[in-house]
Design a protein around this motif. Structure first.
Motif, PDB file in Angstrom:
ATOM      1  N   GLN B 103     -28.838  12.258  57.794  1.00 34.38           N
ATOM      2  CA  GLN B 103     -29.684  12.419  58.977  1.00 34.38           C
ATOM      3  C   GLN B 103     -31.158  12.256  58.639  1.00 34.38           C
ATOM      4  N   GLU B 104     -31.559  12.754  57.440  1.00 33.51           N
ATOM      5  CA  GLU B 104     -32.939  12.564  56.993  1.00 33.51           C
ATOM      6  C   GLU B 104     -33.258  11.078  56.852  1.00 33.51           C
ATOM      7  N   ASP B 105     -32.309  10.352  56.244  1.00 33.37           N
ATOM      8  CA  ASP B 105     -32.459   8.911  56.065  1.00 33.37           C
ATOM      9  C   ASP B 105     -32.565   8.223  57.431  1.00 33.37           C
ATOM     10  N   ALA B 106     -31.712   8.657  58.374  1.00 37.52           N
ATOM     11  CA  ALA B 106     -31.703   8.070  59.711  1.00 37.52           C
ATOM     12  C   ALA B 106     -33.013   8.350  60.447  1.00 37.52           C
ATOM     13  N   LYS B 107     -33.555   9.550  60.223  1.00 33.51           N
ATOM     14  CA  LYS B 107     -34.823   9.915  60.864  1.00 33.51           C
ATOM     15  C   LYS B 107     -35.953   9.048  60.316  1.00 33.51           C
ATOM     16  N   ARG B 108     -35.878   8.766  59.006  1.00 31.18           N
ATOM     17  CA  ARG B 108     -36.890   7.949  58.341  1.00 31.18           C
ATOM     18  C   ARG B 108     -36.961   6.553  58.967  1.00 31.18           C
ATOM     19  N   VAL B 109     -35.801   5.999  59.353  1.00 29.27           N
ATOM     20  CA  VAL B 109     -35.811   4.666  59.970  1.00 29.27           C
ATOM     21  C   VAL B 109     -35.965   4.731  61.492  1.00 29.27           C
ATOM     22  N   GLY B 110     -36.144   5.945  62.022  1.00 25.10           N
ATOM     23  CA  GLY B 110     -36.396   6.117  63.454  1.00 25.10           C
ATOM     24  C   GLY B 110     -35.168   5.936  64.330  1.00 25.10           C
ATOM     25  N   ALA B 111     -33.992   6.355  63.826  1.00 27.95           N
ATOM     26  CA  ALA B 111     -32.741   6.130  64.557  1.00 27.95           C
ATOM     27  C   ALA B 111     -32.571   7.078  65.742  1.00 27.95           C
ATOM     28  N   ASP B 112     -31.852   6.596  66.766  1.00 30.70           N
ATOM     29  CA  ASP B 112     -31.450   7.429  67.895  1.00 30.70           C
ATOM     30  C   ASP B 112     -30.114   8.100  67.611  1.00 30.70           C
ATOM     31  N   ALA B 113     -29.250   7.417  66.858  1.00 32.58           N
ATOM     32  CA  ALA B 113     -27.921   7.941  66.559  1.00 32.58           C
ATOM     33  C   ALA B 113     -27.342   7.212  65.350  1.00 32.58           C
ATOM     34  N   VAL B 114     -26.316   7.826  64.763  1.00 29.55           N
ATOM     35  CA  VAL B 114     -25.605   7.186  63.654  1.00 29.55           C
ATOM     36  C   VAL B 114     -24.130   7.111  64.036  1.00 29.55           C
ATOM     37  N   TYR B 115     -23.566   5.905  63.980  1.00 29.06           N
ATOM     38  CA  TYR B 115     -22.143   5.727  64.296  1.00 29.06           C
ATOM     39  C   TYR B 115     -21.354   5.287  63.075  1.00 29.06           C
ATOM     40  N   ASN B 116     -20.037   5.368  63.208  1.00 28.96           N
ATOM     41  CA  ASN B 116     -19.109   4.969  62.145  1.00 28.96           C
ATOM     42  C   ASN B 116     -19.356   5.741  60.844  1.00 28.96           C
ATOM     43  N   LEU B 117     -19.467   7.061  60.989  1.00 29.35           N
ATOM     44  CA  LEU B 117     -19.666   7.915  59.808  1.00 29.35           C
ATOM     45  C   LEU B 117     -18.417   7.911  58.932  1.00 29.35           C
ATOM     46  N   LYS B 118     -18.637   7.714  57.635  1.00 29.89           N
ATOM     47  CA  LYS B 118     -17.527   7.749  56.669  1.00 29.89           C
ATOM     48  C   LYS B 118     -17.911   8.656  55.508  1.00 29.89           C
ATOM     49  N   PHE B 119     -16.893   9.309  54.933  1.00 31.62           N
ATOM     50  CA  PHE B 119     -17.133  10.137  53.746  1.00 31.62           C
ATOM     51  C   PHE B 119     -16.429   9.538  52.553  1.00 31.62           C
ATOM     52  N   GLU B 120     -17.017   9.785  51.393  1.00 32.31           N
ATOM     53  CA  GLU B 120     -16.404   9.340  50.143  1.00 32.31           C
ATOM     54  C   GLU B 120     -16.586  10.499  49.164  1.00 32.31           C
ATOM     55  N   THR B 121     -15.487  11.025  48.644  1.00 32.08           N
ATOM     56  CA  THR B 121     -15.559  12.180  47.749  1.00 32.08           C
ATOM     57  C   THR B 121     -15.039  11.778  46.378  1.00 32.08           C
ATOM     58  N   SER B 122     -15.775  12.146  45.316  1.00 29.85           N
ATOM     59  CA  SER B 122     -15.233  11.871  43.987  1.00 29.85           C
ATOM     60  C   SER B 122     -15.559  12.992  43.014  1.00 29.85           C
ATOM     61  N   ARG B 123     -14.699  13.169  42.082  1.00 32.71           N
ATOM     62  CA  ARG B 123     -14.806  14.202  41.037  1.00 32.71           C
ATOM     63  C   ARG B 123     -15.705  13.725  39.935  1.00 32.71           C
ATOM     64  N   ILE B 124     -16.567  14.588  39.470  1.00 27.21           N
ATOM     65  CA  ILE B 124     -17.473  14.245  38.385  1.00 27.21           C
ATOM     66  C   ILE B 124     -17.287  15.262  37.272  1.00 27.21           C
ATOM     67  N   GLY B 125     -17.431  14.840  36.032  1.00 27.93           N
ATOM     68  CA  GLY B 125     -17.502  15.817  34.942  1.00 27.93           C
ATOM     69  C   GLY B 125     -16.191  16.112  34.280  1.00 27.93           C
ATOM     70  N   GLN B 126     -15.940  15.417  33.182  1.00 29.53           N
ATOM     71  CA  GLN B 126     -14.715  15.653  32.431  1.00 29.53           C
ATOM     72  C   GLN B 126     -14.837  16.898  31.558  1.00 29.53           C
ATOM     73  N   ASN B 127     -16.079  17.386  31.357  1.00 27.73           N
ATOM     74  CA  ASN B 127     -16.262  18.536  30.466  1.00 27.73           C
ATOM     75  C   ASN B 127     -15.578  19.797  30.979  1.00 27.73           C
ATOM     76  N   ALA B 128     -15.101  19.750  32.227  1.00 29.93           N
ATOM     77  CA  ALA B 128     -14.446  20.921  32.783  1.00 29.93           C
ATOM     78  C   ALA B 128     -12.930  20.890  32.569  1.00 29.93           C
ATOM     79  N   GLY B 129     -12.435  19.915  31.822  1.00 29.71           N
ATOM     80  CA  GLY B 129     -11.000  19.832  31.574  1.00 29.71           C
ATOM     81  C   GLY B 129     -10.245  19.487  32.838  1.00 29.71           C
ATOM     82  N   ASN B 130      -9.147  20.185  33.096  1.00 38.09           N
ATOM     83  CA  ASN B 130      -8.347  19.904  34.284  1.00 38.09           C
ATOM     84  C   ASN B 130      -8.958  20.475  35.553  1.00 38.09           C
ATOM     85  N   ALA B 131      -9.824  21.473  35.382  1.00 35.96           N
ATOM     86  CA  ALA B 131     -10.420  22.122  36.547  1.00 35.96           C
ATOM     87  C   ALA B 131     -11.453  21.190  37.166  1.00 35.96           C
TER      88      ALA B 131
END
Lengths: 106, 162
Positions: B103-131
């Motif tokens: 939303q901050e990014d959208a405000k910076r470009v002066g947007a009225d709305a943002v459509y087609n929102l998508k999420f992407e989730t990924s795990r980071i950090g092997q130092n935690a083992g299986n957790a």
């Protein structure tokens, strides 16, 4: 260049499809940042170093995508998708892909 | 000796983790209130009133780490099965933070709305083992900005109303 993750572009007409374009980077984590990350694994909270690292990698992948699109003579990339995968311990790939198109004002 | 280290880490994780989480939630709620008027929608195609808007891709991302106490709590939970509350709140915070940054990014470009929102989730950090060490959440979508002509028209209308 117009970049969008929708399959249509408001106010514009797609006159030509130029096919898939992609960009990717593989980044390794920084040892110093890893120590910070280890601390954060105790206290919890945001890992600003990693947020920045991934943000920069994504910008670079986007740049490569745009270069490919430009070489094809496109003026827009639509249906853009991101994908992240950890390919080895400590290294992850940032991948971005989309459809290069030529758009005209309607 | 090992047990003492373990208990100290557990206590540190519990107190600092809990503090960080409640502070983060407070910040998230305040900013969500401020950005409520900037629509972010998962719909693929925007409605007709945006048919002539300019568009561009906007993104927001965050890497957030779980604390030691929660890692242990989640580890215990896997013995019995069921809801892992420790990770639920982590992912909730990460997603909401990512949307706020979008939303901050959208405000910076002066947007009225943002459509087609998508999420992407990924795990980071092997130092935690299986957790789960930490997660990255990326939110992205298409920001719709009024064209120059629309902005001028809006200003004219506002002046007329006065």
């Amino acid at each position: 260049m117009l970049i969008s993750n929708m399959e249509v572009v408001p106010g514009k007409k797609i006159v030509q499809h130029l096919g898939l374009v992609q960009g990717s980077t593989v980044r390794a984590k920084h040892a110093g940042r890893d120590i910070m990350a280890g601390l954060k694994n105790i206290f919890g909270g945001e890992l600003k170093g990693y947020t920045e690292l991934l943000h920069d990698s994504r910008e670079e992948a986007m740049e490569r995508l745009q270069q490919q699109a430009q070489a094809l003579g496109a003026n827009a990339v639509i249906n853009v998708r991101f994908s992240t995968s950890s390919i080895a311990a400590g290294a992850s790939e940032i991948f971005v892909y989309g459809t290069a198109v030529v758009v005209e004002d309607r | 000796m090992d047990l003492i280290v373990f208990l100290v880490l557990l206590a540190l994780g519990f107190f600092f983790g809990r503090m960080a989480e409640s502070r983060h939630y407070k910040r998230i709620r305040n900013r969500e209130r401020a950005y409520r008027r900037l629509l972010v929608m998962p719909q693929r195609i925007p409605p007709i009133e945006f048919a002539r808007h300019d568009s561009t891709l906007v993104t927001g991302s965050v890497v957030i780490s779980v604390d030691y106490f929660k890692t242990v709590a989640a580890g215990l939970r896997t013995l019995f099965g069921g809801r892992v509350g420790a990770y639920e709140s982590l992912l909730d915070r990460a997603r909401r933070e990512a949307v706020l940054r979008l939303q901050e990014d959208a405000k910076r470009v002066g947007a009225d709305a943002v459509y087609n929102l998508k999420f992407e989730t990924s795990r980071i950090g092997q130092n935690a083992g299986n957790a789960l060490g930490s997660v990255e959440v990326l939110a992205y979508g298409t920001a719709l900005m009024p064209t120059q002509a629309m902005r001028e028209q809006r200003i004219a209308q506002r002046n007329q109303a006065h």
